[in-house]
Scaffold this motif. Structure first.
Motif: not given
Ligand SMILES: NC(=O)c1ccc[n+]([C@@H]2O[C@H](COP(=O)([O-])OP(=O)(O)OC[C@H]3O[C@@H](n4cnc5c(N)ncnc54)[C@H](O)[C@@H]3O)[C@@H](O)[C@H]2O)c1
Length: 366
Positions: A79, A12-14, A35, A125, A175, A76, A73-74, A163, A97
């Motif tokens: 994890h 996803g995003w991260c 994914e 991060s 969070m 959480e 993944a999300t 979100k 995290k």
């Molecule tokens: N360090 C930072 O600055 C920061 C910023 C944002 C989020 N985060 C953390 O990073 C994690 C991800 O956040 P995000 O915003 O990227 O989430 P997101 O929802 O954008 O991406 C998560 C991805 O995981 C995928 N997913 C879910 N179940 C799955 C599975 N069984 N197999 C494969 N893929 C699967 C989802 O389809 C999704 O695309 C969160 O837990 C969040 O706490 C950290």
């Protein structure tokens, strides 16, 4: 140098950012992506040209050639099980995290990583934000003396609040403030938390998601020093995933004020009005450079795996951070300070994971 095989679960995003960093890294020989959203998997694969893609992350764990797994993944709830399965499959693990939802789960992951001699680190991060690194260095080299107190105020947009609140009932303490609890405890080490008091506000997010808007936390340390952290997710949009942070670190010989509110660059367009670009917590690619901490953090993990080094964030520290934000949640719920007993904290013993005991990446593959 041995080129690593790296798997990413959740792009996803991260995970998308981490995939692009891995694809560009000379440490990575082959990238493998898992994914469940096929369109997103294709989008990230087009940019990163992975060796393999799958919608079933267990395929990555069964692949004997993969050295390290990044779990992004999300929700959480994924994890702990994903990290446990990855460690049991003999992979070094970078986990976003939070480390887990329960302390007992964190303990189990830490124990498995130790018993198998694997690297296990958590995505705090902000330690890789140069402004935060500057504060830490100013303490380590004595510039501001010993830290006495600190304040961190971190606020993100309600798009992000929606979100996160839409997928899990975790608080802004767990969070958002979590990054700053990690950072300030790192700066104040070896002092450790003994008492936590917190208050939450529930005006905007409560009716929609049943989560607080923001939390204010005071943490007392074992030498009487104290710090406060405010964190929330109800700011109006100012850019996709805008974040604003302010730090005051006061020491015996000086003080540092850090403006990480991202008001230093403004963009004003007829279409969208005023925005603060490059203002997200993980950061983003800007043409040929990366603005933000997530690229450096990802490269650090790859280096640690390739060179058998201990990553900057230990899981024991992440567990202590979890104790503080869980105490903050409890304090806000019960309206009283919560004590953390020294016996509940991780022991001060030296980290067992010295370079020699870390499983050699090369040996792993042979
Ligand atoms: N360090 C930072 O600055 C920061 C910023 C944002 C989020 N985060 C953390 O990073 C994690 C991800 O956040 P995000 O915003 O990227 O989430 P997101 O929802 O954008 O991406 C998560 C991805 O995981 C995928 N997913 C879910 N179940 C799955 C599975 N069984 N197999 C494969 N893929 C699967 C989802 O389809 C999704 O695309 C969160 O837990 C969040 O706490 C950290």
């Amino acid at each position: 140098m041995t080129a690593l095989n790296v798997g990413i679960i959740g792009t996803g995003w991260c995970g998308g950012i981490r995939a692009e960093v891995c694809a560009a890294s000379p440490y990575v020989g082959a990238l493998h992506l898992a994914e469940i959203k096929e369109a997103r998997l294709r989008e990230v694969a087009d940019k990163t040209k992975p060796a393999t893609v799958t919608t079933d992350y267990r395929t990555l764990l069964e692949n004997q050639n993969i050295d390290a797994i990044i779990i992004s993944a999300t929700p959480e709830t994924t994890h702990y099980p994903m990290a446990k399965e990855s460690l049991l499959a003999g992979k070094h693990v970078f986990l976003e995290k939070p480390i887990a939802l329960e302390l007992s789960e964190a303990d189990e992951l830490i124990d498995i990583s130790h018993s198998k001699g694997l690297l296990f680190t958590i995505g705090y991060s902000q330690r890789f934000n140069p402004k935060f690194a500057y504060v830490k260095r100013a303490i380590d080299d004595g510039t501001i003396g010993q830290p006495v107190s600190a304040l961190v105020s971190r606020h993100i947009t309600r798009n992000l609040g929606n979100k996160i609140g839409g997928r899990i009932k975790l608080s802004p303490a767990a969070m958002e403030a979590t990054h700053d609890i990690d950072f300030v405890l790192w700066c104040f080490a070896p002092r450790r938390p003994v008492r936590v008091y917190a208050q939450e506000v529930r005006k905007i997010m409560q009716p929609v998601h049943g989560v607080p808007d923001c939390v204010w936390i005071i943490v007392t340390l074992d030498d009487g020093c104290a710090f406060t952290i405010g964190a929330g997710w109800v700011l109006p949009p100012a850019y996709p995933n805008f974040s604003s942070t302010w730090i005051e670190m006061v020491g015996t010989e000086g003080a540092i004020m850090v403006d990480d509110t991202h008001r230093d660059v403004t963009l004003n367009t007829m279409k969208r009005g005023i925005e603060f670009p490059i203002s997200t917590m993980p950061g983003e690619k800007v043409a040929h450079v990366y603005a933000g901490p997530m690229e450096a953090e990802t490269i650090h993990f790859l280096e640690c795996v390739a060179l058998n080094r201990q990553p900057l964030v230990t899981p024991e520290h992440a567990r202590m951070v979890m104790q503080v934000y869980q105490a903050a949640d409890k304090s806000a719920e019960e309206g009283r300070p919560i004590d953390i007993l020294p016996s509940e904290l991780p022991s001060r013993r030296p980290l067992p994971r010295q370079a020699d005991s870390i499983k050699s990446v090369t040996a792993d593959r042979s």
